[in-house]
Design an enzyme around this catalytic site. Structure first.
Site, short mmCIF file in Angstrom:
data_model
loop_
_atom_site.label_atom_id
_atom_site.label_comp_id
_atom_site.label_asym_id
_atom_site.label_seq_id
_atom_site.Cartn_x
_atom_site.Cartn_y
_atom_site.Cartn_z
N ASP A 56 45.68 58.89 23.98
CA ASP A 56 45.95 58.17 25.17
C ASP A 56 46.69 56.83 24.61
O ASP A 56 46.27 56.06 23.55
CB ASP A 56 44.65 57.52 25.92
CG ASP A 56 44.86 56.90 27.07
OD1 ASP A 56 45.79 57.20 27.66
OD2 ASP A 56 43.98 56.21 27.48
N HIS A 57 47.71 56.52 24.97
CA HIS A 57 48.70 55.45 24.56
C HIS A 57 48.91 55.29 23.00
O HIS A 57 48.58 54.13 22.70
CB HIS A 57 47.74 54.06 25.12
CG HIS A 57 47.89 54.03 26.38
ND1 HIS A 57 48.97 53.53 27.34
CD2 HIS A 57 46.97 53.92 27.41
CE1 HIS A 57 48.86 53.36 28.51
NE2 HIS A 57 47.60 53.73 28.63
N GLY A 88 45.67 54.11 34.74
CA GLY A 88 45.16 53.10 35.72
C GLY A 88 44.46 53.35 36.84
O GLY A 88 44.50 52.84 37.81
N ASP A 102 53.44 56.15 24.04
CA ASP A 102 53.75 54.86 24.93
C ASP A 102 54.91 53.88 24.34
O ASP A 102 54.56 53.12 23.84
CB ASP A 102 52.41 54.43 25.23
CG ASP A 102 52.66 53.13 26.28
OD1 ASP A 102 53.88 52.86 26.84
OD2 ASP A 102 51.78 52.44 26.75
P1 13P Z 1 41.36 53.01 34.42
O1 13P Z 1 41.16 51.27 33.57
O2 13P Z 1 41.90 52.62 35.85
O3 13P Z 1 40.26 53.77 34.09
O4 13P Z 1 42.46 53.52 33.57
C1 13P Z 1 42.54 54.28 32.31
C2 13P Z 1 43.74 54.72 31.97
O5 13P Z 1 44.82 54.69 32.40
C3 13P Z 1 43.60 55.47 30.44
O6 13P Z 1 44.96 55.43 30.02
#
Ligand code: 13P
Length: 311
Positions: free
Chosen positions: A82-83, A214, A104
Site C-alpha cells: 500500500d502506498h 480512504g 504512489d
Molecule cells: P481509511 O483510512 O479510510 O481506512 O483508508 C485506508 C487506505 O486507503 C489505505 O490505503
C-alpha cells in the site's frame, strides 16, 4: 493455495458488479480476524501492507503471517504493498514475494509520476507482479502519507487514458472525495463523493479496474465504545456505506479499508482494559479486538463489497 495477483479478481469483480476489500495488516490478530471472515464467506481478498506496517512488524513476519493465512483458508489472497513511495520499496516487496504493489507517485508532477510508475511496472511485470498507480491526491493521514484538505486534488478524467497507456499500470487509484483516517468530513457537512468524476473515468477506461483509497465508514458503534471507555474520538466521520456500495457496483474493483480495522481493534481492547482493570493477559483483550475485526470484515464483505461467495 499460493498467493495470487489481482488480475483475475478484478476481471470478475468488474463484470460481477462487486469490489474486493483491501484490508491493511500489521499483526497476527488483524490477519486472523480478516482472513477468518473472508474464508468463512468464501470471499476473494487483498491483504495490504504499508511502509509503516513493514517498519512495525518486519517484512518476514508479515510474509509468514500471510503464508499461514493461505494454509488456513481456502480462498484467493493477493498480498499488496500500500502506498509504495519510491522504486526501492516496490522492488523490495516484489523481490520479497508480494503479488501486487502500489507506486504512489501522486505527489509528483504528471510527467514524473508517469516516469516513476512506468519504471515500477517494467520491473514488476517481468516478475509476474501487478501494479496500482495513483492520479489525484486524497486528503488525510495514513502512516507516512499526510495531505492537507487544501492540497487534496480530484483526479482529472482527461489525464487517465494517457497515464494508463504510458505507464502500463494494471489498476488506478483515483481521488473523488474519499480521504485517509477517521476524520473525513466536518460535522454538519453532508458527506459527498464525486460520482460524476468516477463515471467519466470509467467511460474513458472501459473494463479497467479503479481503486478507492480512504474508504472506511468509521462505524459510529465502535467510535461510541471507544468514547465510553476512556478514548477521545469526537467528530470522527467516515464514508457512508451506501456510497461505497454504489461505488462497488461500478468500475471500482478495490476498496481500501484500514481505519475501520484500527477502530474495531481499539474498541475491543479498550473495552476490556477499561471495564476489567485486573486483566493483564494480552490474550484477554487481543481476542476481543480480533473478534471485532472478524465481525467488521464479514459485514463489509456482505453489505458493502458484495464479494461473498465469489472466491
Ligand atoms: P481509511 O483510512 O479510510 O481506512 O483508508 C485506508 C487506505 O486507503 C489505505 O490505503
Amino acid at each position: 493455495m499460493a498467493l495470487v495477483t489481482t488480475t483475475e479478481m478484478f476481471r470478475k469483480a468488474y463484470s460481477g458488479g462487486y469490489a474486493i476489500g483491501a484490508f491493511n495488516v500489521n499483526n497476527m490478530e488483524i490477519v486472523q480476524g480478516i482472513t477468518e471472515a473472508a474464508g468463512e464467506l468464501k470471499s476473494p481478498l487483498i491483504l495490504q501492507v504499508s511502509a509503516g506496517a513493514r517498519k512495525y512488524a518486519n517484512h518476514t513476519y508479515l510474509m509468514k503471517l500471510v503464508e499461514a493465512a493461505l494454509i488456513e483458508n481456502d480462498i484467493p489472497i493477493a498480498l499488496h504493498l500500500d502506498h509504495g513511495g519510491d522504486f526501492e520499496i516496490c522492488k523490495s516487496c516484489i523481490d520479497g514475494g508480494f503479488s501486487s504493489v502500489m507506486i504512489d507517485g501522486s505527489s509528483h508532477s504528471f510527467e514524473d509520476n508517469i516516469a516513476l510508475s512506468k519504471k515500477v511496472v517494467e520491473y514488476a511485470h517481468a516478475k509476474g507482479v501487478v501494479v496500482e498507480g495513483e492520479l489525484g491526491q486524497l486528503a488525510g493521514v495514513e502512516d507516512d502519507v499526510k495531505i492537507s484538505a487544501e492540497d487534496a486534488k480530484y483526479t482529472h478524467p482527461d489525464q487517465v487514458e494517457e497515464f494508463v497507456s504510458r505507464t502500463g499500470v494494471d489498476s488506478l487509484a483515483i481521488a473523488i472525495g474519499t480521504s485517509h483516517g477517521a476524520f473525513k468530513f466536518k460535522p454538519g457537512h453532508n458527506p459527498m463523493l464525486r460520482f460524476d468524476i468516477l463515471d467519466e473515468i470509467a467511460k474513458r477506461l472501459p473494463n479497467y479496474p479503479i481503486v478507492l483509497h480512504g474508504s472506511s465508514s468509521v462505524s459510529p458503534e465502535y467510535v461510541k465504545i471507544i468514547q465510553e471507555n476512556g478514548g477521545r474520538l469526537a467528530d470522527a466521520i467516515g464514508i457512508p456505506e451506501d456510497m461505497l456500495r454504489q461505488a462497488a457496483k461500478s468500475a471500482v474493483c478495490k476498496i481500501n479499508i484500514d481505519t475501520d480495522l484500527r477502530l474495531a481493534m481499539t474498541a475491543g481492547v479498550r473495552e476490556v482494559l477499561y471495564q476489567k482493570p485486573e486483566v493483564f493477559d494480552p490474550r484477554e483483550y487481543l481476542k476481543i479486538g480480533r473478534a471485532n475485526i472478524k465481525t467488521l470484515v464479514a459485514h463489509k464483505i456482505v453489505n458493502v463489497l458484495g464479494s461473498d461467495g465469489k472466491a
